[in-house]
Scaffold this motif. Structure first.
Motif, short mmCIF file in Angstrom:
data_model
loop_
_atom_site.label_atom_id
_atom_site.label_comp_id
_atom_site.label_asym_id
_atom_site.label_seq_id
_atom_site.Cartn_x
_atom_site.Cartn_y
_atom_site.Cartn_z
N VAL A 14 3.10 45.38 9.74
CA VAL A 14 1.68 45.57 9.46
C VAL A 14 1.46 45.15 8.01
O VAL A 14 2.18 45.57 7.11
N ALA A 15 0.46 44.32 7.81
CA ALA A 15 0.17 43.83 6.46
C ALA A 15 -0.29 44.98 5.56
O ALA A 15 -0.99 45.89 6.00
N VAL A 21 -10.27 50.75 11.16
CA VAL A 21 -10.25 50.13 12.48
C VAL A 21 -9.32 48.92 12.47
O VAL A 21 -8.50 48.74 13.38
N GLU A 22 -9.42 48.09 11.44
CA GLU A 22 -8.54 46.93 11.33
C GLU A 22 -7.08 47.35 11.19
O GLU A 22 -6.18 46.73 11.75
N LYS A 23 -6.85 48.43 10.43
CA LYS A 23 -5.49 48.93 10.26
C LYS A 23 -4.93 49.43 11.59
O LYS A 23 -3.78 49.16 11.93
N ALA A 24 -5.76 50.16 12.35
CA ALA A 24 -5.32 50.65 13.66
C ALA A 24 -5.01 49.50 14.60
O ALA A 24 -4.02 49.52 15.33
N ARG A 25 -5.84 48.46 14.56
CA ARG A 25 -5.60 47.29 15.41
C ARG A 25 -4.30 46.60 15.01
O ARG A 25 -3.51 46.19 15.87
N ALA A 26 -4.08 46.46 13.72
CA ALA A 26 -2.85 45.81 13.23
C ALA A 26 -1.62 46.63 13.62
O ALA A 26 -0.60 46.07 14.02
N GLU A 27 -1.72 47.96 13.51
CA GLU A 27 -0.60 48.81 13.89
C GLU A 27 -0.33 48.74 15.40
O GLU A 27 0.83 48.71 15.83
N LEU A 85 2.97 46.90 19.88
CA LEU A 85 3.12 46.18 21.15
C LEU A 85 4.12 45.04 21.03
O LEU A 85 4.91 44.78 21.94
N ALA A 86 4.10 44.35 19.90
CA ALA A 86 5.06 43.26 19.67
C ALA A 86 6.48 43.82 19.61
O ALA A 86 7.42 43.22 20.15
N ALA A 87 6.65 44.97 18.96
CA ALA A 87 7.98 45.59 18.88
C ALA A 87 8.47 46.01 20.26
O ALA A 87 9.65 45.81 20.60
N GLU A 109 9.50 42.86 22.16
CA GLU A 109 10.80 42.34 21.71
C GLU A 109 11.94 43.21 22.21
O GLU A 109 12.99 42.71 22.59
N LYS A 110 11.75 44.52 22.18
CA LYS A 110 12.80 45.44 22.60
C LYS A 110 13.04 45.36 24.12
O LYS A 110 14.17 45.46 24.58
N ALA A 111 11.98 45.17 24.89
CA ALA A 111 12.08 45.18 26.34
C ALA A 111 12.43 43.82 26.93
O ALA A 111 12.79 43.74 28.10
N ASN A 112 12.35 42.75 26.13
CA ASN A 112 12.60 41.41 26.64
C ASN A 112 14.11 41.14 26.63
O ASN A 112 14.64 40.44 25.79
#
Length: 88
Positions: A10-11, A18-24, A29-31, A34-37
């Motif tokens: 997260v930057a 709201v932008e911070k929550a979206r970034a988190e 979701l990306a983490a 990556e973990k499930a792939n």
């Protein structure tokens, strides 16, 4: 100069909640992705092993050849044993 962040980071400096929550959420979701792939993780591990094996073969060719012969003998012995068990 801009530093590219990993997808799972997260930057810093986001002030809008709201932008911070979206970034988190996006990072979380990306983490998870990556973990499930597992196939991708296996592919990355295979690529690292190939690089290490090639480096070993370049630095120590005699030992690499001996290791290859050993692996071939082990695989051949296992296949021979399985075929022998199957045909009895």
């Amino acid at each position: 100069m801009s530093i590219e962040l990993p997808r799972t980071a997260v930057a810093l400096g986001i002030t809008d909640p709201v932008e911070k929550a979206r970034a988190e959420l996006k990072a979380a979701l990306a983490a998870i992705e990556e973990k499930a792939n597992v196939p991708r993780r296996v592919e990355l591990a295979r690529e690292r092993a190939v690089v290490q094996a090639r480096r070993f073969a370049q630095q120590q060719p005699v030992q690499a050849a001996a290791a290859a012969v050993g692996v071939a003998l082990a695989v051949g012995t296992v296949v021979w044993g399985l075929v022998r068990l199957y045909t009895r």
